[in-house]
Motif scaffolding. Structure first.
Motif, mmCIF file in Angstrom:
data_model
loop_
_atom_site.group_PDB
_atom_site.id
_atom_site.type_symbol
_atom_site.label_atom_id
_atom_site.label_comp_id
_atom_site.label_asym_id
_atom_site.label_seq_id
_atom_site.Cartn_x
_atom_site.Cartn_y
_atom_site.Cartn_z
ATOM 1 N N GLY A 1 35.016 81.912 -10.490
ATOM 2 C CA GLY A 1 34.949 82.877 -9.979
ATOM 3 C C GLY A 1 35.018 84.179 -9.779
ATOM 4 N N ILE A 2 34.964 84.020 -8.205
ATOM 5 C CA ILE A 2 35.724 84.645 -7.207
ATOM 6 C C ILE A 2 37.027 85.304 -7.798
ATOM 7 C CG2 ILE A 2 36.417 85.229 -4.944
ATOM 8 C CD1 ILE A 2 34.689 82.948 -4.560
ATOM 9 N N TRP A 3 37.516 84.840 -7.530
ATOM 10 C CA TRP A 3 39.054 85.562 -8.416
ATOM 11 C C TRP A 3 38.619 86.347 -9.690
ATOM 12 C CZ3 TRP A 3 44.214 85.659 -7.917
ATOM 13 C CH2 TRP A 3 44.938 86.264 -9.023
ATOM 14 N N PHE A 4 38.035 86.117 -10.457
ATOM 15 C CA PHE A 4 38.060 86.681 -11.647
ATOM 16 C C PHE A 4 37.338 88.273 -11.616
ATOM 17 C CE2 PHE A 4 39.030 83.389 -14.122
ATOM 18 C CZ PHE A 4 40.522 84.294 -15.100
ATOM 19 N N CYS A 5 35.735 87.801 -10.488
ATOM 20 C CA CYS A 5 35.212 89.189 -10.005
ATOM 21 C C CYS A 5 36.255 90.121 -8.889
ATOM 22 C CB CYS A 5 34.039 88.627 -8.939
ATOM 23 S SG CYS A 5 32.831 88.029 -9.949
ATOM 24 N N VAL A 6 37.318 88.967 -8.737
ATOM 25 C CA VAL A 6 38.223 90.372 -7.732
ATOM 26 C C VAL A 6 38.845 91.079 -8.754
ATOM 27 C CG1 VAL A 6 40.073 90.385 -6.594
ATOM 28 C CG2 VAL A 6 38.120 88.891 -6.003
ATOM 29 N N LEU A 7 39.880 90.344 -10.062
ATOM 30 C CA LEU A 7 39.819 91.029 -11.104
ATOM 31 C C LEU A 7 39.424 91.934 -11.521
ATOM 32 C CD1 LEU A 7 42.533 90.743 -12.684
ATOM 33 C CD2 LEU A 7 41.326 89.310 -14.747
ATOM 34 N N SER A 8 38.294 92.018 -11.861
ATOM 35 C CA SER A 8 37.628 92.586 -12.398
ATOM 36 C C SER A 8 36.255 94.048 -11.649
ATOM 37 C CB SER A 8 35.367 92.060 -12.959
ATOM 38 O OG SER A 8 35.585 91.250 -13.523
ATOM 39 N N LEU A 9 36.816 94.116 -10.329
ATOM 40 C CA LEU A 9 36.243 95.309 -9.614
ATOM 41 C C LEU A 9 37.909 96.295 -9.460
ATOM 42 C CD1 LEU A 9 35.179 93.418 -6.526
ATOM 43 C CD2 LEU A 9 33.584 94.801 -7.840
ATOM 44 N N PHE A 10 38.957 95.365 -10.093
ATOM 45 C CA PHE A 10 39.953 96.143 -9.526
ATOM 46 C C PHE A 10 40.717 96.601 -11.977
ATOM 47 C CE2 PHE A 10 44.337 96.369 -11.247
ATOM 48 C CZ PHE A 10 44.872 97.314 -10.730
ATOM 49 N N LEU A 11 40.265 96.231 -12.381
ATOM 50 C CA LEU A 11 40.363 96.291 -13.852
ATOM 51 C C LEU A 11 39.242 97.902 -13.820
ATOM 52 C CD1 LEU A 11 41.523 92.912 -15.238
ATOM 53 C CD2 LEU A 11 42.494 95.440 -15.338
ATOM 54 N N SER A 12 37.870 97.516 -13.207
ATOM 55 C CA SER A 12 36.644 98.552 -14.136
ATOM 56 C C SER A 12 36.531 99.788 -12.512
ATOM 57 C CB SER A 12 35.595 97.508 -13.999
ATOM 58 O OG SER A 12 35.240 96.982 -12.704
ATOM 59 N N SER A 13 37.961 99.641 -12.179
ATOM 60 C CA SER A 13 38.385 100.812 -11.305
ATOM 61 C C SER A 13 37.963 101.934 -11.920
ATOM 62 C CB SER A 13 39.401 100.400 -9.927
ATOM 63 O OG SER A 13 40.141 100.710 -10.091
#
Length: 214
Positions: A169-181
């Motif tokens: 969950g944390i991995w994909f949340c961090v990925l989401s933060l980057f991709l949705s910047s």
């Protein structure tokens, strides 16, 4: 007592290392989080990521209950799971391919016309994408059959499973933060629908790969 702790610590480090490689490799989870980050924004992507993490608990549950052995020794059952997963990915992919171009192509108007997905739906998409993923099934069967000792208590195995769920969950949340910047979203704002269609093709190819004989 120290020997037992040492044994479980080595198991944990092995599991964590294998999991890092598995979660970083492209697959259905990565594709759907990537798609939601671009199509629906940060909130939806993070909730989808949480759903993916919680979906891990399905695999943890049947592994602890011994159902994983049944799945492993019953090829027909595993094949049925693969077909269900493939149909679900086809459904998601077809919806993505049908994405249409926004009426307004400047970045400000694109933000106003962004598609909306409910929190419940975003969570369930992530949850089902991981829960129905045969790759995750194979991962857990391998981990609990090869890495984890049969003598390891279920409480320790549950701890391993909870770690995998939280870490995913944390991995994909961090990925989401980057991709949705803002910078990333503005970069693809005008052609985002082409990206959405591209991810739809990826999801369909993943579905086909699931049911193709090795």
């Amino acid at each position: 007592m120290i020997e037992y702790v040492h044994q479980y610590w080595l198991e944990f480090l092995t599991i964590a290392s294998v999991h890092l490689l598995a979660v970083a490799s492209p697959g259905p989870d990565f594709a759907i989080v990537l798609k939601h980050s671009i199509s629906f924004g940060r909130r939806a992507a993070i909730i989808t990521s949480i759903g993916v993490g919680v979906g891990i608990l399905i695999h943890v549950g049947y592994s602890l209950l011994g159902i994983g052995i049944v799945i492993k020794t019953t090829p027909v059952l595993f094949q049925v799971l693969s077909y269900f997963a493939a149909m679900y990915l086809l459904y998601l992919g077809w919806g993505a391919i049908r994405s249409s171009a926004p009426k307004h192509l400047n970045s400000v108007e694109f933000k106003k016309t962004m598609h909306i997905i409910s929190d419940n739906k975003a969570f369930m998409v992530g949850f089902l994408t991981n829960g129905l993923n045969p790759k995750a099934t194979l991962f857990f069967l391998s981990v609990f059959a090869v890495v984890v000792s049969p003598d390891t208590p279920n409480a320790i195995k549950l701890g391993y499973g909870l770690y995998l769920a939280v870490a995913t969950g944390i991995w994909f949340c961090v990925l989401s933060l980057f991709l949705s910047s803002k910078r990333v979203r503005l970069y693809i704002a005008k052609k985002g629908y082409w990206f959405d269609r591209g991810m739809g093709v990826v999801l369909i190819l993943l579905a086909i790969k699931l049911v193709m004989p090795v």
